[in-house]
Design a protein around this motif. Sequence first.
Motif, PDB file in Angstrom:
ATOM      1  N   GLY A   1     -49.438  14.357  19.361  1.00 50.57           N
ATOM      2  CA  GLY A   1     -48.712  14.751  20.554  1.00 50.57           C
ATOM      3  C   GLY A   1     -49.474  14.298  21.791  1.00 50.57           C
TER       4      GLY A   1
ATOM      5  N   TRP B   1     -44.516  16.961  21.655  1.00 54.09           N
ATOM      6  CA  TRP B   1     -45.033  17.268  20.308  1.00 54.09           C
ATOM      7  C   TRP B   1     -44.514  16.323  19.230  1.00 54.09           C
TER       8      TRP B   1
ATOM      9  N   ILE C   1     -42.369  22.528  25.450  1.00 53.96           N
ATOM     10  CA  ILE C   1     -42.573  21.367  24.594  1.00 53.96           C
ATOM     11  C   ILE C   1     -41.436  20.361  24.792  1.00 53.96           C
TER      12      ILE C   1
END
Length: 317
Positions: A227, A240, A285
């Motif tokens: 990531g 991610w 994320i």
Amino acid sequence: MKRRQFLSLAPAAGLATLPATFARAHDAAPHSLPQAQRRAVGDITVTALSDGGIALGHGLLQGISEDDYAAILTAAYRNPAGFLSGVNAFLIETGDLKILVDAGTGGAFGPEIDNLPANLAATGTAPGDITHLFATHLHPDHVGGAVRDGMAVFPNAELVVHDADRAFWGTPENFTAMPEMMQNFAAMAQGVLAAYGDRLRTFDAEAEIAPGLTTLPLPGHTPGHSGLMVASGDAALLIWADIVHVAPVQLARPAVTIGFDVEPALAASTRAALLDRVATDRLMIAGSHIGFPGLATIARAGDGYAAIPAPFDYGAA
Ligand SMILES: [Zn+2]
């Protein structure tokens, strides 16, 4: 047993003839409206870019019954018989740098998923403007678009990739006894590594590749799968990559793996640890395979997790 469904991701014009796609001229029709969404992360701008949607089914997954798969997707208001996952890339702009996180499929899965070039162009960014191509890993849906006709699509970009992925995919001998699909994946990765040649920068741990951008190795899906943490001031976003592919299912059941995982058990333990971390930290994320734009925070839900889509950033639009 699952091979037929596994290969259903590879239409006749796609992975089965993968090396031939290197020679295919880019002729995907541009969208009338761009699929690009900007977000401010402190002083850094991150733009989600769609390459398209990809059909994923139960047959690709391990560790869940078909009934449970259908029940989870139905509860999430998705169609279990036709689940479409996203293929997302991200453009990061900070100072004079333009870092592209993954390069899309480049048509490796058929011409209907090859929209990244048009969506990148819609941001006013030319391929020659990209200073770094950060490859989360060397799978064809992430670096297929890095090369066309055997040439680097991003002529001025440094290719940044975890050394374990370079070593694994870049060594033809690793694949001589493997299925044709894996050999095709490796051939594409080797073509990318060759096209970027000396413009290759590897890392093997957390490493700051530019101010505010730190790699985060997340091994399992591939040996060097990584990531990228984007941090500026008090703001942060973790790209991610492939922590999930069928998001509602693998968030609810983090132990469920996918046939593309090189080391499935490690992929599952990496996913479990990261989900706990981002839920605890309330860290936003960005996922390669979460429906566009792929931005969410992760909440605990029952024995697993659920994605709460990020609010639209009106100020950055
Ligand atoms: Zn992927």
